[in-house]
Motif scaffolding. Structure first.
Motif, PDB file in Angstrom:
ATOM      1  N   MET A 163       3.456   6.488  -4.908  1.00 10.28           N
ATOM      2  CA  MET A 163       3.870   6.007  -3.587  1.00 10.28           C
ATOM      3  C   MET A 163       2.720   5.385  -2.807  1.00 10.28           C
ATOM      4  O   MET A 163       2.879   4.326  -2.205  1.00 10.28           O
ATOM      5  CB  MET A 163       4.517   7.137  -2.784  1.00 10.28           C
ATOM      6  CG  MET A 163       5.848   7.572  -3.339  1.00 10.28           C
ATOM      7  SD  MET A 163       6.537   8.962  -2.459  1.00 10.28           S
ATOM      8  CE  MET A 163       7.338   8.109  -1.123  1.00 10.28           C
ATOM      9  N   ILE A 164       1.557   6.024  -2.804  1.00 10.20           N
ATOM     10  CA  ILE A 164       0.393   5.536  -2.055  1.00 10.20           C
ATOM     11  C   ILE A 164      -0.519   4.817  -3.045  1.00 10.20           C
ATOM     12  O   ILE A 164      -1.072   5.437  -3.961  1.00 10.20           O
ATOM     13  CB  ILE A 164      -0.331   6.686  -1.347  1.00 10.20           C
ATOM     14  CG1 ILE A 164       0.633   7.370  -0.373  1.00 10.20           C
ATOM     15  CG2 ILE A 164      -1.574   6.171  -0.623  1.00 10.20           C
ATOM     16  CD1 ILE A 164       0.101   8.637   0.235  1.00 10.20           C
ATOM     17  N   ARG A 174       0.811  -1.222   0.000  1.00 11.17           N
ATOM     18  CA  ARG A 174       0.000   0.000   0.000  1.00 11.17           C
ATOM     19  C   ARG A 174       0.839   1.265   0.000  1.00 11.17           C
ATOM     20  O   ARG A 174       0.398   2.325  -0.426  1.00 11.17           O
ATOM     21  CB  ARG A 174      -0.964   0.009   1.176  1.00 11.17           C
ATOM     22  CG  ARG A 174      -0.307  -0.021   2.517  1.00 11.17           C
ATOM     23  CD  ARG A 174      -1.359  -0.157   3.615  1.00 11.17           C
ATOM     24  NE  ARG A 174      -0.747  -0.562   4.848  1.00 11.17           N
ATOM     25  CZ  ARG A 174      -0.318   0.288   5.777  1.00 11.17           C
ATOM     26  NH1 ARG A 174      -0.493   1.564   5.606  1.00 11.17           N
ATOM     27  NH2 ARG A 174       0.245  -0.168   6.861  1.00 11.17           N
ATOM     28  N   PHE A 175       2.080   1.179   0.464  1.00 15.22           N
ATOM     29  CA  PHE A 175       2.995   2.316   0.421  1.00 15.22           C
ATOM     30  C   PHE A 175       4.346   1.831  -0.062  1.00 15.22           C
ATOM     31  O   PHE A 175       4.893   0.874   0.470  1.00 15.22           O
ATOM     32  CB  PHE A 175       3.139   2.965   1.800  1.00 15.22           C
ATOM     33  CG  PHE A 175       4.063   4.145   1.792  1.00 15.22           C
ATOM     34  CD1 PHE A 175       3.615   5.372   1.323  1.00 15.22           C
ATOM     35  CD2 PHE A 175       5.368   4.031   2.210  1.00 15.22           C
ATOM     36  CE1 PHE A 175       4.464   6.468   1.301  1.00 15.22           C
ATOM     37  CE2 PHE A 175       6.226   5.111   2.192  1.00 15.22           C
ATOM     38  CZ  PHE A 175       5.774   6.338   1.738  1.00 15.22           C
ATOM     39  N   GLU A 176       4.879   2.492  -1.076  1.00 14.47           N
ATOM     40  CA  GLU A 176       6.169   2.117  -1.634  1.00 14.47           C
ATOM     41  C   GLU A 176       7.036   3.359  -1.741  1.00 14.47           C
ATOM     42  O   GLU A 176       6.821   4.205  -2.607  1.00 14.47           O
ATOM     43  CB  GLU A 176       5.967   1.480  -3.010  1.00 14.47           C
ATOM     44  CG  GLU A 176       6.805   0.252  -3.209  1.00 14.47           C
ATOM     45  CD  GLU A 176       6.514  -0.406  -4.530  1.00 14.47           C
ATOM     46  OE1 GLU A 176       7.050   0.065  -5.545  1.00 14.47           O
ATOM     47  OE2 GLU A 176       5.767  -1.381  -4.517  1.00 14.47           O
ATOM     48  N   ALA A 177       8.002   3.466  -0.843  1.00 15.42           N
ATOM     49  CA  ALA A 177       8.867   4.648  -0.818  1.00 15.42           C
ATOM     50  C   ALA A 177       9.766   4.715  -2.051  1.00 15.42           C
ATOM     51  O   ALA A 177      10.174   5.802  -2.463  1.00 15.42           O
ATOM     52  CB  ALA A 177       9.709   4.638   0.447  1.00 15.42           C
TER      53      ALA A 177
END
Length: 70
Positions: free
Chosen positions: A36-37, A25-28
């Motif tokens: 990202m979100i 769900r979040f990928e920096a």
């Protein structure tokens, strides 16, 4: 605080997006800040009618985009 039905529905929706898109769900480390979100990115793709971007790694989904859209 108590967990409500709304929280359960939201969590289930995010879980489904994670499964369908094969990402968290979040990928920096996303290519673009807008990706990202997952929930925001998926909505933007839906609005722009670019769902194929979300499904680029799933051959089965790419072959049936009407079902993916639904």
């Amino acid at each position: 605080m108590a967990v409500t039905v709304r929280v359960d529905v939201y969590s289930f929706g995010i879980f489904l997006l994670e499964l369908i898109c094969c990402r968290k769900r979040f990928e920096a480390e996303a290519e673009d800040d807008t990706q990202m979100i997952l929930a925001d990115w998926a909505y933007d793709c839906y609005e722009d009618r670019k769902l194929y971007v979300l499904m680029e790694n799933d051959v089965e989904a790419m072959s049936d985009m009407k079902r993916v859209e639904k």
